[in-house]
Design a protein around this motif. Structure first.
Motif, PDB file in Angstrom:
ATOM      1  N   ALA A   1      -5.071   7.799   1.277  1.00  0.00           N
ATOM      2  CA  ALA A   1      -5.435   8.076   1.960  1.00  0.00           C
ATOM      3  C   ALA A   1      -4.342   6.284   2.629  1.00  0.00           C
ATOM      4  N   ASP A   2      -3.559   5.866   2.706  1.00  0.00           N
ATOM      5  CA  ASP A   2      -2.836   4.880   3.236  1.00  0.00           C
ATOM      6  C   ASP A   2      -2.946   5.270   4.559  1.00  0.00           C
ATOM      7  N   ILE A   3      -3.544   3.547   5.204  1.00  0.00           N
ATOM      8  CA  ILE A   3      -3.566   3.016   6.400  1.00  0.00           C
ATOM      9  C   ILE A   3      -2.945   2.081   6.901  1.00  0.00           C
TER      10      ILE A   3
ATOM     11  N   LYS B   1       0.517  -1.233   0.466  1.00  0.00           N
ATOM     12  CA  LYS B   1      -0.147  -0.105  -0.053  1.00  0.00           C
ATOM     13  C   LYS B   1       0.486   0.846   0.289  1.00  0.00           C
ATOM     14  N   SER B   2       1.999   0.949   0.538  1.00  0.00           N
ATOM     15  CA  SER B   2       2.688   2.602   1.218  1.00  0.00           C
ATOM     16  C   SER B   2       3.753   2.240  -0.555  1.00  0.00           C
ATOM     17  N   THR B   3       4.113   1.656  -0.835  1.00  0.00           N
ATOM     18  CA  THR B   3       5.237   1.298  -2.111  1.00  0.00           C
ATOM     19  C   THR B   3       4.246   2.276  -3.069  1.00  0.00           C
TER      20      THR B   3
ATOM     21  N   THR C   1       4.177  -2.073   9.198  1.00  0.00           N
ATOM     22  CA  THR C   1       5.094  -0.492   8.541  1.00  0.00           C
ATOM     23  C   THR C   1       4.909   0.049   9.258  1.00  0.00           C
ATOM     24  N   THR C   2       3.652   0.301   8.572  1.00  0.00           N
ATOM     25  CA  THR C   2       3.059   1.753   8.470  1.00  0.00           C
ATOM     26  C   THR C   2       1.992   1.937  10.425  1.00  0.00           C
ATOM     27  N   LEU C   3       2.067   2.488  10.782  1.00  0.00           N
ATOM     28  CA  LEU C   3       1.224   2.873  11.726  1.00  0.00           C
ATOM     29  C   LEU C   3       0.581   4.010  11.779  1.00  0.00           C
TER      30      LEU C   3
ATOM     31  N   PRO D   1       5.524   7.288   2.224  1.00  0.00           N
ATOM     32  CA  PRO D   1       5.338   7.280   3.755  1.00  0.00           C
ATOM     33  C   PRO D   1       6.568   5.962   3.580  1.00  0.00           C
ATOM     34  N   GLN D   2       6.692   5.368   5.497  1.00  0.00           N
ATOM     35  CA  GLN D   2       8.020   4.402   5.170  1.00  0.00           C
ATOM     36  C   GLN D   2       7.482   3.342   4.532  1.00  0.00           C
ATOM     37  N   VAL D   3       8.685   2.612   3.758  1.00  0.00           N
ATOM     38  CA  VAL D   3       7.647   1.455   2.801  1.00  0.00           C
ATOM     39  C   VAL D   3       9.206  -0.015   3.473  1.00  0.00           C
TER      40      VAL D   3
END
Ligand code: GTP
Ligand code: MG
Length: 470
Positions: free
Chosen positions: A350-352, A310-312, A330-332, A322-324
């Motif tokens: 929005a990335d969750i 998702k973040s990628t 990884t995503t908080l 966002p961090q990958v």
């Protein structure tokens, strides 16, 4: 003349840095390096718990995750209870003009200043409620003084909150309205009475300032209290609870009005009494307990299992970073990215954090962060197509969404089959899945990591959004 003065402030303390404190800093640094090493260990253990399919075991499964939440997500707050209070109004002043040969001059007490208000203002640069303090109070108004000097108004307090903050007032059970001097309108006075506890205070004194030694001589029977004061006192107790959604940048909401400043004794100068020996006190400001909930506002919400990419995907389509990393969770915190199209059209995504089967039983990070996609018009499912059964992952995600809110699964969606670059297995899975998926649900193969077919995905998302507007 009667005035009240604030308490003297104690002077601040100077803190000297000594050798021993430097030594402590050094030890703290060592400690944090150790913590970082531990964190990697914990992340790996959280990863292995999930990949082993051990997600059912809530008790043990949450150990690493809880720790991560404490460490990594500490600055992100999306629910908060706080109290806000408008500033107290300054008191009116009882004072008389005095001069040589003028022993009984006219009244000249100044009015008190109004208390400051507390405002919430949306700032789109804020991303979390961590910027909101738990107790907030605006400045009180200054008291009026002799020679007709009015007190200064209290400064407003403007609190910046993120876009998407919902404000709800919490009320404890409202008791019976207090019996008071004037048959009910002075209900709000009990706040005043409480404030002045310790002094000899009754309702008469709570509302009026008296000239020295005139407390008993002042018979306030015929005194007319201005309508706005009555209205304020009534609202202090019976006003509607606050409920407001802050959705646009710059939007402001008054969450606690300041108290009215009292009136000086010239206001009570009447034919029957040219020497009023009393003045009106300032009124208390509104005090409220508020529940704040942040529900991120974005056009599109990304939903997927941990590690699905998702973040990628967000990194490859938008300006967000966002961090990958190759471990789950990884995503908080939610991240929002803006996608800019060539014709200047924009959409926000929005990335969750990742969703795992059993999230409704609080497995993984639980359900709570789904509130950040609740307001998205479109859901984009990011599924790792190289996993053994991506269609099962997709169904599991929908099932979890349904358990959170049945309305969410009926929302328009697009499915992104990510990691399409990951060998022949991904290709076979995709072809098989394409035959299974119901008509009308777009399924797009993508490699977020290598930015392949990204434009197809963003244009499909745009088309679906535009179709919803028609
Ligand atoms: N081969 C390949 N790897 C990918 C692709 N997209 C993401 N990855 C890798 O998958 C891993 C997880 O990616 P993330 O973007 O952190 O996944 P996530 O869904 O955000 O994970 P959480 O935040 O933990 O829920 C990383 O190592 C990425 O490099 C892709 O298209 N192809
Ligand atoms: Mg992520």
């Amino acid at each position: 003349m009667i005035t009240r003065h604030g308490a003297n402030r104690a002077p601040g303390h100077l803190i000297a840095t000594t050798d021993s404190s430097r030594h402590i800093h050094h030890r703290r640094r060592q400690h944090s390096t150790q913590a970082l090493a531990n964190s990697r260990q914990q992340k790996i253990s959280a990863a292995s718990l999930i990949t082993n399919g051990n997600t059912e075991d809530t008790a043990t499964g949450n150990v690493g995750v809880e720790w991560k939440l404490k460490k990594g997500g500490r600055n992100f707050i999306d629910r908060l209870r706080c109290t806000v209070a408008g500033g107290h109004g300054g008191d009116g002043c009882v004072s008389f003009f005095r001069d040589v040969f003028v022993p009984r001059g006219p009244p000249n007490g100044g009015d008190g200043g109004d208390g400051g208000n507390v405002w919430f203002e949306v700032d789109e640069n804020e991303t979390s409620l961590s910027c909101v303090k738990q107790q907030m109070r605006a400045q009180a108004g200054g008291n009026g003084r002799g020679k007709g000097m009015h007190g200064a108004g209290g400064n407003d307090l403007v609190v910046r909150v993120p876009r998407g903050t919902m404000v709800r007032e919490i009320r404890e059970g409202q008791g019976e309205p207090a019996q008071s001097l004037d048959g009910g309108f002075l209900d709000g006075l009990e706040k005043q009475v409480q404030r002045e506890e310790g002094r000899r205070m009754n309702e008469k004194n709570a509302l009026f300032v008296h000239y020295p030694r005139w407390e008993d001589r002042n018979d306030l029977k015929g005194v007319r209290i201005p309508a706005e004061f009555k209205a304020h006192l009534w609202a202090l107790r019976h006003g509607e609870p606050i409920s407001v959604d802050l959705v646009a940048h710059g939007q402001r909401a008054l969450v606690a009005g300041g108290g009215l400043g009292g009136l000086g004794n010239p206001h009570f100068n009447a034919p029957g009494d040219r020497q009023p020996h009393y003045a009106l006190r300032g009124l208390a400001g509104f005090a409220r307990t508020l529940d704040l909930e942040l529900k991120t506002i974005a056009d599109v919400g990304l939903v997927g299992m941990p590690n699905a990419g998702k973040s990628t995907f967000l990194r490859s389509v938008s300006n967000a970073h966002p961090q990958v990393a190759p471990y789950p969770f990884t995503t908080l915190n939610p991240y929002i990215g803006t996608v800019d199209f060539a014709d200047s059209w924009q959409l926000t995504i929005a990335d969750i954090p990742g969703l795992v089967p059993g999230a409704h039983r609080n497995v993984g990070l639980g359900h709570s962060f789904l509130r950040h996609v609740e307001r998205s018009r479109l859901l984009v499912f990011i599924v790792d197509v190289a996993s053994p059964a991506p269609w099962a992952d997709y169904q599991a995600l929908r099932h979890e969404l349904e358990l959170y809110s049945p309305e969410l699964v009926t929302r328009p969606s697009v499915v992104v089959a990510n990691k399409a670059d990951a060998g022949p297995m991904a290709r076979d899975n995709f072809e098989r899945w394409q035959r299974m998926i119901p008509d009308g649900v777009p399924l797009i193969p993508v490699s977020a990591k290598f930015r392949k077919n990204i434009l197809k995905a963003t244009h499909t998302i745009r088309q679906v959004l535009l179709a919803m507007e028609d």
